[in-house]
Motif scaffolding. Structure first.
Motif, PDB file in Angstrom:
ATOM      1  N   ALA A  35       0.828  -1.198   0.000  1.00  8.71           N
ATOM      2  CA  ALA A  35       0.000   0.000   0.000  1.00  8.71           C
ATOM      3  C   ALA A  35       0.865   1.252   0.000  1.00  8.71           C
ATOM      4  CB  ALA A  35      -0.936  -0.010   1.199  1.00  8.71           C
ATOM      5  N   GLN A  36       1.977   1.202   0.765  1.00  6.37           N
ATOM      6  CA  GLN A  36       2.883   2.344   0.807  1.00  6.37           C
ATOM      7  C   GLN A  36       3.521   2.571  -0.561  1.00  6.37           C
ATOM      8  OE1 GLN A  36       5.631   2.145   4.079  1.00  6.37           O
ATOM      9  NE2 GLN A  36       4.077   1.372   5.481  1.00  6.37           N
ATOM     10  N   ARG A  37       3.908   1.477  -1.236  1.00  9.82           N
ATOM     11  CA  ARG A  37       4.497   1.613  -2.570  1.00  9.82           C
ATOM     12  C   ARG A  37       3.487   2.207  -3.545  1.00  9.82           C
ATOM     13  NH1 ARG A  37       6.788  -3.470  -1.260  1.00  9.82           N
ATOM     14  NH2 ARG A  37       5.160  -4.533  -2.457  1.00  9.82           N
ATOM     15  N   ASP A  38       2.235   1.775  -3.426  1.00 11.09           N
ATOM     16  CA  ASP A  38       1.196   2.315  -4.296  1.00 11.09           C
ATOM     17  C   ASP A  38       1.026   3.811  -4.078  1.00 11.09           C
ATOM     18  OD1 ASP A  38       0.775  -0.163  -5.380  1.00 11.09           O
ATOM     19  OD2 ASP A  38      -0.989  -0.619  -4.154  1.00 11.09           O
ATOM     20  N   LEU A  39       1.073   4.238  -2.818  1.00 13.99           N
ATOM     21  CA  LEU A  39       0.918   5.644  -2.511  1.00 13.99           C
ATOM     22  C   LEU A  39       2.067   6.464  -3.092  1.00 13.99           C
ATOM     23  CD1 LEU A  39      -0.504   7.957  -1.128  1.00 13.99           C
ATOM     24  CD2 LEU A  39       0.655   7.357   1.005  1.00 13.99           C
ATOM     25  N   VAL A  40       3.287   5.946  -2.951  1.00 18.78           N
ATOM     26  CA  VAL A  40       4.453   6.630  -3.514  1.00 18.78           C
ATOM     27  C   VAL A  40       4.321   6.719  -5.032  1.00 18.78           C
ATOM     28  CG1 VAL A  40       6.939   6.493  -3.873  1.00 18.78           C
ATOM     29  CG2 VAL A  40       5.983   6.006  -1.618  1.00 18.78           C
ATOM     30  N   GLY A  41       3.868   5.609  -5.656  1.00 15.32           N
ATOM     31  CA  GLY A  41       3.675   5.617  -7.102  1.00 15.32           C
ATOM     32  C   GLY A  41       2.650   6.650  -7.532  1.00 15.32           C
TER      33      GLY A  41
END
Length: 223
Positions: A35-41
């Motif tokens: 989820a954190q990676r998605d937010l950064v993306g």
């Protein structure tokens, strides 16, 4: 450099995520790594999109439109595939991209192309011979064959004459519309209901050596 500032901002955001999650741990589960990676993306996409939107300006768009129109004007008002105006347009886009620092590859690909290389001729042999004027009395259908044909004109069985007040003809859309006499003759078809290509294909399947597609006949009908 803008990209370094962007990376620093994203890194700071990413580093802040676990701390924020820890503070909220009493009420909500911590976000997963995915989820954190998605937010950064999503943040990267938003920032890049903002830069792109700022780079696309009305004056810049008008500059390119003016250049492309100049190319069309210099090439007979046409930039269609297969014509000199198209190649000039490709060269313009390629040069602008190269000037911006891109490495450009032009990829060729096959496509259907039709161009009249001479003045088409259409006439009635009998009765009362008559020669019709190209581009005013008639126009060549796209992708017509390049050859001369002479033959008897045979109408489809469902031409609507006189025409109805509004377009209604389905002439030539079905195989049953073509009488046996169509074979070896020129099929006369009324426009309407289905595409010209379908009518031509049906006429060819019925053995026609040529096709004439006429208007339905309403005063306001397209030509």
């Amino acid at each position: 450099m803008k990209l370094r500032h962007l990376a620093a901002a994203l890194l700071a955001t990413a580093l802040a995520l676990p701390a924020s999650s820890a503070l909220a741990a009493t009420t909500n589960a911590a976000p997963s790594a995915a989820a954190q990676r998605d937010l950064v993306g999503d943040l990267i996409t938003a920032l890049i999109s903002a830069d792109l939107q700022r780079a696309v300006t009305v004056s810049g768009i008008r500059q390119h439109l003016t250049a492309l129109q100049a190319i069309a004007t210099a090439n007979g008002g046409n930039r269609a595939d297969g014509l000199p105006g198209y190649k000039a347009s490709v060269d313009y886009v390629k040069q602008r991209l190269q000037r911006a620092g891109y490495r450009v590859t032009v990829q060729p690909f096959p496509f259907d192309f039709f161009q009249e290389t001479g003045t088409p001729e259409f006439g009635r042999v009998s009765p009362s011979p008559r020669t019709y004027a190209a581009h005013s009395d008639f126009a060549t259908t796209l992708y017509s064959a390049s050859r001369e044909v002479t033959g008897r004109v045979v109408p489809t069985s469902n031409i609507v004459l006189p025409p109805s007040p509004t377009p209604s003809s389905a002439s030539g859309c079905e195989a049953a519309d073509y009488p046996p006499e169509t074979a070896g003759a020129i099929a006369l078809i009324q426009r309407g209901t289905c595409p010209f290509a379908q009518k031509a294909a049906m006429a060819e399947a019925a053995g026609a050596i040529g096709v004439i597609i006429m208007n339905e006949g309403q005063p306001a009908a397209p030509t």
